[in-house]
Design a protein around this motif. Structure first.
Motif, mmCIF file in Angstrom:
data_model
loop_
_atom_site.group_PDB
_atom_site.id
_atom_site.type_symbol
_atom_site.label_atom_id
_atom_site.label_comp_id
_atom_site.label_asym_id
_atom_site.label_seq_id
_atom_site.Cartn_x
_atom_site.Cartn_y
_atom_site.Cartn_z
ATOM 1 N N SER A 182 27.147 -9.373 -9.700
ATOM 2 C CA SER A 182 27.865 -10.394 -8.947
ATOM 3 C C SER A 182 27.871 -10.071 -7.459
ATOM 4 O O SER A 182 27.673 -10.960 -6.613
ATOM 5 C CB SER A 182 29.298 -10.499 -9.474
ATOM 6 N N ASN A 185 24.367 -10.761 -6.047
ATOM 7 C CA ASN A 185 23.993 -12.180 -6.004
ATOM 8 C C ASN A 185 24.803 -12.985 -4.998
ATOM 9 O O ASN A 185 24.406 -14.096 -4.644
ATOM 10 C CB ASN A 185 24.153 -12.796 -7.398
ATOM 11 N N THR A 186 25.941 -12.451 -4.551
ATOM 12 C CA THR A 186 26.793 -13.200 -3.618
ATOM 13 C C THR A 186 26.834 -12.591 -2.223
ATOM 14 O O THR A 186 27.540 -13.106 -1.355
ATOM 15 C CB THR A 186 28.236 -13.284 -4.164
ATOM 16 N N ARG A 206 33.433 -14.383 -2.596
ATOM 17 C CA ARG A 206 32.315 -14.978 -3.333
ATOM 18 C C ARG A 206 32.087 -14.262 -4.660
ATOM 19 O O ARG A 206 31.804 -14.899 -5.686
ATOM 20 C CB ARG A 206 31.041 -14.911 -2.492
ATOM 21 N N ALA A 207 32.195 -12.924 -4.624
ATOM 22 C CA ALA A 207 31.961 -12.165 -5.852
ATOM 23 C C ALA A 207 33.000 -12.499 -6.908
ATOM 24 O O ALA A 207 32.681 -12.660 -8.096
ATOM 25 C CB ALA A 207 31.973 -10.662 -5.544
ATOM 26 N N GLU A 209 34.789 -15.301 -7.164
ATOM 27 C CA GLU A 209 34.532 -16.663 -7.644
ATOM 28 C C GLU A 209 33.358 -16.696 -8.612
ATOM 29 O O GLU A 209 33.378 -17.405 -9.628
ATOM 30 C CB GLU A 209 34.261 -17.586 -6.456
ATOM 31 N N HIS A 210 32.333 -15.927 -8.297
ATOM 32 C CA HIS A 210 31.146 -15.876 -9.160
ATOM 33 C C HIS A 210 31.504 -15.321 -10.529
ATOM 34 O O HIS A 210 31.086 -15.862 -11.571
ATOM 35 C CB HIS A 210 30.079 -15.018 -8.481
ATOM 36 N N GLU A 213 33.565 -17.802 -12.571
ATOM 37 C CA GLU A 213 32.777 -18.949 -13.033
ATOM 38 C C GLU A 213 31.802 -18.576 -14.137
ATOM 39 O O GLU A 213 31.537 -19.368 -15.044
ATOM 40 C CB GLU A 213 32.028 -19.562 -11.852
ATOM 41 N N HIS A 214 31.262 -17.331 -14.060
ATOM 42 C CA HIS A 214 30.186 -16.963 -14.988
ATOM 43 C C HIS A 214 30.566 -15.763 -15.834
ATOM 44 O O HIS A 214 29.782 -14.825 -16.011
ATOM 45 C CB HIS A 214 28.917 -16.639 -14.205
ATOM 46 N N LYS A 327 22.024 -20.540 -12.256
ATOM 47 C CA LYS A 327 22.989 -20.428 -11.161
ATOM 48 C C LYS A 327 23.705 -19.083 -11.152
ATOM 49 O O LYS A 327 24.262 -18.676 -10.130
ATOM 50 C CB LYS A 327 24.020 -21.551 -11.283
ATOM 51 N N LYS A 328 23.716 -18.400 -12.272
ATOM 52 C CA LYS A 328 24.395 -17.097 -12.322
ATOM 53 C C LYS A 328 23.687 -16.066 -11.448
ATOM 54 O O LYS A 328 24.278 -15.058 -11.046
ATOM 55 C CB LYS A 328 24.483 -16.604 -13.764
ATOM 56 N N GLY A 329 22.439 -16.319 -11.156
ATOM 57 C CA GLY A 329 21.727 -15.423 -10.263
ATOM 58 C C GLY A 329 20.788 -14.468 -10.985
ATOM 59 O O GLY A 329 20.495 -14.620 -12.176
#
Length: 947
Positions: A182, A185-186, A206-207, A209-210, A213-214, A327-329
């Motif tokens: 995470s 990717n962010t 961002r991390a 939130e990522h 979400e995932h 989208k998860k990266g």
């Protein structure tokens, strides 16, 4: 610096802390390792992250700006540690550094760059590398501006802690792998040097939130191990090649669950992913799909460097995404770094680059494939278009397989004025690509131009390391000028003496206890080896365990430490794996070195039970070897080699002559066969080049130094004389043998031998002295016998000839040396007899109350003192023991204390200290005696300091 013992204990504490569970750790220090694919500390670090789920953040290092300068950690065998580079933002420049102008944000010039030698990124993310932080109160200030990746790494660790706190607050399951993916990717890509920033600047919001979400992905508890090529590297890093043809690489990817041995088998069975792979570099071809279950998958990847601009480095990565949730990266990536070096040079040795504009933080990298013949390089920098002084960092690096980045590097900070020229000279090794990195300091406000010129030179010897056996006498070395004409003037210098010690004692024992037991009841063992070191004169020594030195994180063992003690078991110094950092100045005497090695397996420690230890001693004066241009000149000690100019492509032999072991600088070393003399060998005439381009030189001692032999001619009746001499030698040897055993046997048996010797040799003083020593060793009950025996010796020595001899300034007799030896032997025997006789009489006097001491006894010791002072001073080591007692008898306690203090200076022992304390007490100096007594345990420990 850190030690393997401390690191291992810290990791064991993290694995199983009795007070709280550890979620994240920071490590703001490290070293450069020669390799990272194996090592005991790496195995323990692997357990910390991949078995116990602890997130590990580590500073990348402050060794930039060249590439591949990341240290260990994060460059461990398992790519599970988050490496952090240092970034400075415009706001930091204004608020922290009080700069006049705000410049664009950039990595600090000194921040270490990736990739690692085995292809991993090295730098995962970057973070602010400066802070105004609190400092210890002893500095008498409340805070201080500090910078380094040691600041960026704890910043990142704090960010990771915030992310984990948010996940715990929301009761969202996580693993080190899901959090790290995470973060990667962010992170915010800063559009600066990818090798310095990694994936970018860490972003906490961002991390989080990522992750929210995932969450609950099938891969959340899984890490993907990537192994590239037959040597199973963590990525692709191709550097030492000419980049003239495509290359294929086999890639293996394996999913591994957290705490893999204890993971649920049903989760392994259920693991299945459909991956899509992409790469944005046209010079890389790779498959686009990969079906992944819980097993190893492999595929081929092709790299074609043809058509790429030379002299540059290229980076890309093969990225794998989950096809069901792109989208998860990125799930995993294969980092790809290739260097396309310049291989063609003007005239085969000259490279130049037109003037370029250098702004603040600008880094220009030149990658040059060093000609195979080259041994040193001249780099010339010329500044222009600026009327102010410009500050640059010149960093040149060559990567040699399985060697630290420091093995072949040059680092220099240079200040250049307008139109000023600076030339730097340093050694290189042909066949390895060199990165010549020139960087403008990150905070420079003035732009400027710099022109770079590189000239390769070559005086290449036939051996990289030259070893000369003293018995060979002469060693030939061929020197070749492979690129251009060069001036040669060979010079060989010896700087160190090395001796090898074998263990006097070896012991393997279990350490145990909570600090030294791996969770799961896995105890750690230690091997302790003891070595005896004798120093013949004052010297600076460096202990070195050659088998284990210069490796720490990559070592097969957890730790190696050594401690050096004097004869009183007092610790004088210690050291660890990096032996070159430690040297100790020792006085003449005997010492003990204890070496400690740790490991979980005692069988591996048992294999080191005979491990030799090398001790390097710096020579008081360097010794230069004679160098000749022909063998005949070397054999006959003729004309030495003169400077000569070698034409390009030609070679010239030089002959090194072994040093004379009877040389005054070497004779005092007490050389024995097997010991060696170490130094360096250089070939260039220029003094600057000599310092830059040197080769190790070793002279191995194969025989004892020769003694001068008599050159008398043969004479008649030699057989008859030989037979008579042999009989005399036998009788003398028998007498000496019996004399040597007098003091070794018990008193009664020794007396029998003594009588036999005196019957055959009534005037043999050595036997009488040996009997005196044997009697004196028994103790106080033999004082009467000691006095009587000493009196016989004193009576047997005629002092008149001795006094006449020592009163003569110059002895012109032909056999003066032989006479001096005989006189010295008689004088020393007399002085020892007087000393022991006087000490026994003084002991008898001091045992009586003052009122009962007779004047006759005092007159007797007075006479002994007068006789002794006819030959030596009272402070002489031969008689100072007697005079210490004599001055006490005469009530001269101040003089007695001075004599005893002198004895303590020569050799501080428990007995001498007790005498000194007693003398001070008699003087009423209780403050000094109290100080000595209270500090006694420090000088005379009962046991050696534990490791």
């Amino acid at each position: 610096m850190e030690t393997g013992t401390a690191l291992a204990r810290a990791m064991l504490r993290v694995m199983k802390n009795p007070f709280y569970e550890v979620d994240v750790i920071n490590m703001s220090y490290g070293e450069h390792a020669h390799w990272s694919d194996s090592g005991r500390l790496g195995e323990l670090a692997h357990e910390v992250v991949n078995k116990y789920g602890v997130m590990w953040v580590a500073s990348a290092g402050n060794h930039g700006p060249a590439l591949a300068t990341v240290g260990v950690p994060p460059d461990f065998q398992s790519d599970s540690i988050i490496g952090v580079g240092a970034f400075v933002s415009p706001d930091m420049m204004m608020a922290e550094y009080s700069m006049i102008e705000k410049l664009p944000g950039c990595p600090y010039t000194w921040s270490s760059r990736g990739p690692t030698a085995d292809g991993a990124r090295g730098v995962t993310v970057c973070a602010p590398g400066g802070a105004i932080t609190s400092v210890p109160t002893f500095t008498l200030r409340s805070n201080q501006l500090m910078n380094g990746t040691s600041m960026a790494s704890p910043h990142t660790a704090g960010c990771v802690a915030l992310i984990i706190s948010a996940l715990k607050l929301k009761s969202i399951p996580y693993s080190p792998y899901s959090v790290r993916r995470s973060i990667q990717n962010t992170s915010l890509n800063l559009d600066v040097d990818v090798f310095a920033q990694g994936h970018g600047l860490i972003q906490v919001d961002r991390a989080v939130e990522h992750l929210l979400e995932h969450s609950n992905g099938v891969e959340d508890k899984v890490r993907f191990t990537v192994e590239c090529g037959s040597d199973r590297r963590k990525g692709i890093h191709i550097r030492n090649w000419k980049a003239d043809k495509p290359i294929d690489m086999s890639i293996m990817v394996e999913p591994v669950m957290l705490n893999e041995t204890q993971a649920d088998p049903n989760e392994k069975l259920a693991f299945c992913m459909e991956l899509v792979m992409t790469c944005d570099a046209p010079w890389v071809k790779a498959p686009t799909c990969l079906q992944m279950s819980y097993t190893v998958r492999s595929f081929q990847l092709s790299i074609d460097p043809r058509g790429l601009e030379r002299g540059r480095v290229y980076f890309t990565s093969l990225k794998a995404y989950n096809s069901s949730n792109v989208k998860k990266g990125i799930m995993f990536e294969v980092p790809i770094t290739i260097v396309v070096p310049t291989v063609d040079f003007l005239h085969g040795y000259l490279y130049s680059c037109p003037a370029e504009v250098f702004r603040a933080g600008f880094v220009r990298r030149h990658f040059l494939y060093v000609p195979i013949e080259s041994t040193w390089v001249n780099v010339t920098l010329k500044a222009s278009h600026s009327d102010k002084c410009q500050r640059f960092t010149l960093h040149a690096v060559q990567l040699k397989p399985k060697c630290s980045v420091k093995t072949l590097e040059y680092y220099k900070v240079i200040n250049l004025g307008c139109n000023e020229v600076s030339t730097q000279i340093f050694g290189v090794r042909g066949g390895y690509t060199m990165e010549l990195c020139l960087a403008r300091w990150w905070s420079s406000l003035v732009d400027g131009q710099v022109e770079v010129t590189v000239e390769f030179h070559s005086l290449r010897p036939s051996q990289e390391e030259v070893t000369l056996f003293s018995s060979d006498g002469v060693q030939r070395v061929d020197v070749r000028a492979g690129l251009r004409p060069e001036e040669m003037s060979a010079q060989a210098t010896l700087k160190h003496h090395t001796q090898v010690l074998t263990p006097a004692e070896s012991k393997v024992e279990v350490l145990g206890g909570p600090r030294d037991t791996i969770p799961g009841c896995r105890p750690i063992y230690q091997l302790v080896l003891s070595y005896n070191l004798s120093v013949s004169k004052s010297a600076e020594v460096t202990p070195k365990c050659a088998l284990l030195s210069d490796v720490l994180y990559e070592s097969a063992y957890e730790s190696q430490l050594w401690m050096l003690f004097d004869h009183n078991k007092q610790l004088l110094g210690s050291g660890d794996a990096y032996s070159n950092k430690y040297s100790i100045k020792l006085e003449k005497g005997d010492y003990t070195i204890r070496l400690h090695v740790r490991h979980e397996r005692p069988d591996l420690l048992e294999k080191l039970s005979d491990l030799p230890l090398t001790v390097l001693t710096k020579l008081a004066q360097e010794v230069k070897l004679d160098v000749y241009s022909s063998l005949n000149a070397a054999v006959t000690a003729g004309k030495k080699a003169q400077p000569v100019t070698l034409k390009a492509g030609t070679s010239q032999p030089v002959y090194l002559s072994a040093p004379s072991l009877s040389d005054k600088n070497l004779k005092s070393l007490g050389l024995t066969p097997g010991q060696a003399l170490l130094g360096s060998l250089s070939f260039a005439k220029d003094e600057q080049v000599r310092k830059a381009d040197q080769y190790p030189l070793r002279v191995v001692v194969t025989e004892l130094p020769c003694k001068k032999r008599s050159t008398g001619s043969s004479n008649s009746n030699s057989e008859e004389k030989k037979e008579a001499k042999t009989l005399a030698d036998y009788q003398e040897a028998l007498r000496d043998l019996q004399t040597a055993w007098i003091a070794k046997l018990d008193c009664e048996a020794g007396e029998e031998i003594y009588k036999d010797v005196m019957t055959a040799h009534p005037d043999h003083l050595a036997a009488q002295l040996a009997r005196l020593q044997a009697l004196d060793a028994v103790g106080a009950q033999n004082r009467t016998a000691v006095i009587a025996q000493a009196s016989r010796i004193v009576a047997a020595v005629d002092t008149a000839p001795l006094l006449a001899f020592y009163g003569t300034k110059t002895d012109t007799r032909t056999d003066a040396a032989k006479i001096k030896t005989q006189m010295d032997k008689q004088r020393n025997t007399l002085l020892e007899a007087l000393s022991r006789q006087g000490s026994a009489l003084c002991a008898d006097i001091l045992a009586l109350p003052a009122a009962e001491r007779t004047q006759e006894a005092i007159d007797q010791v007075d006479a002994i003192a007068v006789d002794a002072m006819k030959f030596v001073e009272p402070s002489d080591s031969k008689v100072n023991g007697f005079f210490a007692s004599y001055y006490q008898v005469r009530g001269l306690d101040g003089l007695a204390a001075r004599i005893i203090a002198r004895q303590c200076e020569e050799k501080w022992t428990r007995e001498n200290e007790a005498k000194l304390t007693e003398a001070y007490n008699r003087l009423g100096w209780s403050h000094i005696s109290t100080l000595i007594t209270s500090t006694h345990p420090l000088r005379f420990p009962n046991t050696y300091t534990p490791f």
